[in-house]
Design a protein around this motif. Structure first.
Motif, short mmCIF file in Angstrom:
data_model
loop_
_atom_site.label_atom_id
_atom_site.label_comp_id
_atom_site.label_asym_id
_atom_site.label_seq_id
_atom_site.Cartn_x
_atom_site.Cartn_y
_atom_site.Cartn_z
N SER A 14 0.83 -1.21 0.00
CA SER A 14 0.00 0.00 0.00
C SER A 14 0.86 1.25 0.00
CB SER A 14 -0.92 0.00 1.22
OG SER A 14 -1.85 -1.07 1.16
N ALA A 15 1.97 1.22 0.75
CA ALA A 15 2.87 2.37 0.77
C ALA A 15 3.43 2.65 -0.62
CB ALA A 15 4.01 2.12 1.76
N ALA A 16 3.78 1.57 -1.35
CA ALA A 16 4.28 1.74 -2.71
C ALA A 16 3.20 2.29 -3.63
CB ALA A 16 4.80 0.41 -3.25
N LEU A 17 1.95 1.83 -3.44
CA LEU A 17 0.84 2.33 -4.25
C LEU A 17 0.61 3.82 -4.01
CD1 LEU A 17 -1.73 -0.60 -3.85
CD2 LEU A 17 -0.55 0.07 -5.95
N ALA A 215 -5.86 7.49 -13.99
CA ALA A 215 -5.82 6.03 -13.83
C ALA A 215 -4.79 5.64 -12.76
CB ALA A 215 -5.47 5.38 -15.16
N LEU A 216 -3.63 6.27 -12.79
CA LEU A 216 -2.60 5.97 -11.78
C LEU A 216 -3.07 6.40 -10.38
CD1 LEU A 216 0.63 7.01 -13.71
CD2 LEU A 216 -0.05 4.70 -13.05
N LEU A 217 -3.76 7.52 -10.30
CA LEU A 217 -4.28 7.95 -9.01
C LEU A 217 -5.30 6.96 -8.47
CD1 LEU A 217 -4.64 11.79 -9.66
CD2 LEU A 217 -3.17 10.71 -7.94
N TRP A 218 -6.22 6.53 -9.31
CA TRP A 218 -7.23 5.55 -8.86
C TRP A 218 -6.56 4.26 -8.42
CZ3 TRP A 218 -12.36 4.63 -12.05
CH2 TRP A 218 -13.29 3.96 -11.24
N PHE A 219 -5.59 3.80 -9.18
CA PHE A 219 -4.86 2.59 -8.84
C PHE A 219 -4.15 2.74 -7.49
CE2 PHE A 219 -0.86 0.04 -9.31
CZ PHE A 219 -1.46 -1.22 -9.25
N GLY A 220 -3.44 3.85 -7.33
CA GLY A 220 -2.73 4.08 -6.08
C GLY A 220 -3.65 4.31 -4.90
N ASN A 225 -6.56 4.19 0.66
CA ASN A 225 -7.72 3.91 1.51
C ASN A 225 -7.66 2.53 2.17
OD1 ASN A 225 -8.74 6.41 0.91
ND2 ASN A 225 -10.34 5.70 -0.47
N ALA A 226 -7.55 1.49 1.36
CA ALA A 226 -7.54 0.14 1.94
C ALA A 226 -6.29 -0.07 2.79
CB ALA A 226 -7.61 -0.91 0.83
N GLY A 227 -5.19 0.54 2.43
CA GLY A 227 -3.97 0.42 3.24
C GLY A 227 -4.11 1.05 4.60
#
Length: 445
Positions: A14-17, A215-220, A225-227
């Motif tokens: 999650s940190a990497a995302l 798209a990258l923002l949504w992916f990250g 949030n979940a992280g």
């Protein structure tokens, strides 16, 4: 408490995302500016990774998660240089504290980078670096302490919003989005509008960049949030689904507004609606059901799409709509907790519409107002002091702004439109003929 390998792995991923979100933001913002400013816009995000990353290690984590001084700021002498956290026994919940350090570092980076969108095309790069450092130290770190530092999590005592007011902010609606949006408004007011604001068209130069960035923002944002559940658990799954629902609804809502208002839906609107929905669900990801997330997404998409028109009517030049999207959608998401929080969600709180009364709504409003007011006032002070100290060095000259901040600040251009070598005869001709070995020799002579 024993360390969970699964929880640790999820938080590190999650940190990497979340860290990936800052380059994503760079493309999102970079595509929305004119071609002569894109490199500078991207660099403002990228250099923030360096500035905030260094500050976070030296003193930032300690200011946010050190033992609280009056509920306002963490003790800077608790974890300087992170030396005190090198012990294998240092844990937060079921993960090593250093994993938590890395996760929160990515939050700090993107919070600061968000502000840059308000001053596109006109702020000196050196001035941005100084501003980013001061804003992180004086605005983001204190606000993050108020919101994210819970009593007993890292240190014994935490911030006043989390522990005294008791407001819910799962992943940073106040500390990041409202904070950055209020700062963006203050900074663009001090800096002044771009040349030609409200008189000349300033269209996005590269919409594929904008879509890639979204798209990258949504992916990250799944890491964002979940992280924030700090584990591979039911709360993370809940936040993950809500992070699908809200931006999907936000995108559709924005497109509907465009269709009704302007006659056509646009790709820029779709990308902006995604981001608005993501911002809206961030504080509420663990406190509303997926149906509630859809409502927040719709409200955020509609609210932000209508709010971006305010800059033209009120005369402030928020270049890339940080105020319209992050401040407005952040407020919508934060206040929606007080209305839509469902006891069936992991947070277990009830909003007004679920019989919870006005208490939670009042706490959310108070926390949002505290962060908004502090950020706006403190950012204004920082910007005015820098303007006084740096004089004309805060903003590029009119000449440099006209010819392009990329050339003026970086001696580079984003797109090389120069031709291959041509002979003098071919250059004069109306027909462009690629150079041959003979013509290259002719040019060299």
């Amino acid at each position: 408490m024993d360390i969970s390998a699964g929880d640790t792995a999820w938080v590190l991923i999650s940190a990497a995302l979340v860290l990936l979100m800052t380059p994503g933001l760079a493309f999102f913002y970079g595509g929305m500016v004119r071609a002569k400013s894109v490199l500078n816009m991207i660099m403002m995000s990228i250099v923030t990774m360096g500035v905030v990353g260094v500050l976070w290690v030296l003193v930032g984590f300690s200011l946010v998660f050190g033992d609280s001084i009056g509920g306002v700021i963490g003790n800077p002498f608790d974890f300087p240089g992170l030396v005190a956290l090198l012990d294998e026994g240092a844990v937060v919940d079921t993960i090593p504290t250093l994993a938590f350090v890395g996760f929160q570092a990515a939050f700090a980076v993107i919070a600061v980078a968000l502000v840059s969108g308000a001053v596109a095309d006109r702020m000196r790069f050196s001035a941005w670096i100084v501003f980013a450092a001061l804003w992180a130290l004086l605005v983001y770190f204190p606000a993050a302490h108020w919101v994210f530092a819970f009593d007993g999590s890292v240190s014994e005592h935490g911030g006043f919003i989390a522990n005294t007011i008791g407001a819910l902010d799962f992943a940073g609606g106040t500390a990041i989005h409202i904070n950055a949006g209020a700062a963006a408004l203050a900074l663009c007011l001090v800096l002044g509008p771009r040349l030609g604001f409200r008189a000349s068209p300033m269209r996005p130069h590269n919409l594929p960049f904008v879509m890639l960035g979204a798209a990258l923002l949504w992916f990250g944002w799944f890491g964002f949030n979940a992280g924030s559940a700090l584990g591979a658990n039911q709360t993370a799954a809940f936040a993950y689904v809500n992070t699908i629902a809200a931006p999907a609804a936000g995108m559709l809502a924005w497109l509907v507004v465009e269709r009704l208002r302007d006659g056509r839906p646009t790709s820029l609107g779709a990308a902006s609606g995604i981001v608005a929905g993501l911002v809206g669900i961030t504080p509420a990801a663990d406190s509303v059901t997926p149906l509630g997330a859809l409502v927040i997404g719709i409200l955020s998409g509609v609210g932000a799409s209508l709010a971006i028109g305010l800059k033209n009517r009120l005369g402030y030049d928020d270049s890339l709509d940080v105020v319209g999207v992050h401040l407005v959608a952040g407020l919508i998401g934060t206040l929606s907790i007080g209305l839509l929080a469902d006891p069936a969600a992991p947070a277990g709180e009830a909003g007004l519409l679920f019989g919870g009364g006005l208490g939670l709504l009042g706490a959310e409003a108070l926390s949002a107002g505290a962060v908004l007011g502090y950020s706006f006032v403190m950012t204004s002070i920082i910007a005015l002091v820098l303007k006084g100290v740096m004089g004309g060095r805060l903003r590029v000259s009119s000449h440099d702004e006209s010819r392009g901040i990329d050339v003026a600040e970086h001696a580079e251009t984003s797109y090389d439109f120069s031709l291959l070598p041509y002979s003098k005869q071919h250059v004069k001709s109306s027909i462009v003929v690629p150079a041959t070995a003979e013509t290259k020799e002719e040019v060299s002579q």
